[in-house]
Design an enzyme around this catalytic site. Sequence first.
Site, PDB file in Angstrom:
ATOM      1  N   ASP A 287       0.512   1.521 -10.385  1.00 21.11           N
ATOM      2  CA  ASP A 287       0.230   2.211  -9.422  1.00 21.11           C
ATOM      3  C   ASP A 287       0.883   1.711  -7.940  1.00 21.11           C
ATOM      4  OD1 ASP A 287      -2.160   0.751  -9.073  1.00 21.11           O
ATOM      5  OD2 ASP A 287      -2.602   1.718  -7.719  1.00 21.11           O
TER       6      ASP A 287
ATOM      7  N   HIS B 202      -0.030  -4.642 -11.771  1.00 15.42           N
ATOM      8  CA  HIS B 202      -0.492  -3.156 -11.873  1.00 15.42           C
ATOM      9  C   HIS B 202       0.705  -2.124 -11.638  1.00 15.42           C
ATOM     10  CE1 HIS B 202       0.316  -2.735  -6.946  1.00 15.42           C
ATOM     11  NE2 HIS B 202       0.018  -4.033  -7.400  1.00 15.42           N
TER      12      HIS B 202
ATOM     13  N   ASP C 124       6.751  -3.603  -5.243  1.00 16.59           N
ATOM     14  CA  ASP C 124       4.940  -3.845  -5.111  1.00 16.59           C
ATOM     15  C   ASP C 124       4.259  -2.757  -6.646  1.00 16.59           C
ATOM     16  OD1 ASP C 124       2.351  -4.847  -5.212  1.00 16.59           O
ATOM     17  OD2 ASP C 124       1.951  -3.362  -3.026  1.00 16.59           O
TER      18      ASP C 124
ATOM     19  N   GLU D 298      -5.100  -0.913  -8.241  1.00 11.81           N
ATOM     20  CA  GLU D 298      -4.681  -1.558  -7.524  1.00 11.81           C
ATOM     21  C   GLU D 298      -4.578  -1.129  -6.190  1.00 11.81           C
ATOM     22  OE1 GLU D 298      -3.099  -5.076  -5.327  1.00 11.81           O
ATOM     23  OE2 GLU D 298      -2.896  -3.282  -5.688  1.00 11.81           O
ATOM     24  N   GLU D 299      -3.627  -0.088  -5.663  1.00 12.91           N
ATOM     25  CA  GLU D 299      -3.671   0.216  -4.913  1.00 12.91           C
ATOM     26  C   GLU D 299      -4.968   1.102  -4.080  1.00 12.91           C
ATOM     27  OE1 GLU D 299      -1.658  -1.037  -2.870  1.00 12.91           O
ATOM     28  OE2 GLU D 299       0.490  -1.525  -3.854  1.00 12.91           O
TER      29      GLU D 299
END
Length: 379
Positions: A71, A69, A102, A135-136
């Site tokens: 985001d 991801h 991340d 994803e977040e």
Amino acid sequence: MPTDPAALTAALIRCPTVTPAEGGALVLLEGLLSQAGFTCTRVDRNGTPNLYARWGARGANRSFGFNGHTDVVPVGDLSAWTQDPFGAAIVDGWLYGRGATDMKSGVAAFAAAAIDFVTDTPPDGAVILAITGDEEGDAEDGTVALLDWMTRNGERMTHCLVGEPTCPDHMGQMMKIGRRGSLTSWFTATGVQGHSAYPHRARNPMRALTTLLSRLPDQLDEGTGHFDPSTLQITTIDCGNPANNVIPARGTATVNIRFNDAHTGESIAAWLRAEAAKVEAETGVTIATRIQISGESFLTPPGDLSALISRAVQAETGITPELSTTGGTSDARFVKDHCPVVEFGLVGKTMHQVDERVEVAQIHQLKSIYTRILRDYFA
């Protein structure tokens, strides 16, 4: 010229992609991948940006996929950062920025590895990148949307690696072969408001909630073969009552449970509802229960896929990674319904923190690991 994963990470960090903003990250990746011969498709759903890229024929006999991801979570207190969170500054060998760990570095590493691999040694099969911008957040229109689109269009990964940060302290330390499930329960207790000096004329919802919560243990079991114990944490209790002499009419409480394969989301939900019903009957306070199951526990049993990744990690770092199911949830919980999936990525110490950062050398090392995985997979 080899694709520089650190430079690509920096370029992605400069894209402000706080969920669900695309911020230019997927546009950047689509351009690079298209130039390398990947067939790219934007799979946006309900305003959520997603990118699917495939090199090789659809329906190839073997197709290795990467999932990740672009985001990121919000910056938080901007004044607490020593570097611009979207500036991608490099200081003493560390690349700073929101998403550095991340997981823009992971996406950059597997994109760079995939581009160079298919360019230098075109494989007999397909290489697939499934990259989401959700994803977040709630993750309802991210990897799930990509997998739905793949099913409708006859696209398939034979095996998949999710590039989330998996190592607690140093590179090569750990890979994830599964995850515990996650469930959140919101309890809303409704009683009768009254004066605190005359409790017999009221029905206190907070007492009902504390009674219920006292019966929900912090640990649900002792763990199973590949999993830590299931845990329950009380995350909030509230009634919004500003007065100290008023029994409120309504109160709420929230618990979050991380559960192993001794349970299912539905079995835990049934237990929570049953406990709430008991307290409701005892106290006369109505307790409404709302439950969200974010993901079931899953395990990719140790086998060829985990062995392949383990050998690559050991060859590049000198360390044999531990096979683990620890940590929170990831999009692997969706991919596991599509194909066998394992997670391996960078050290995750600074993810979501102020001054999130990654060692530049580790980004290059991760690309080397991913390149070796691709080479060995198609050997």
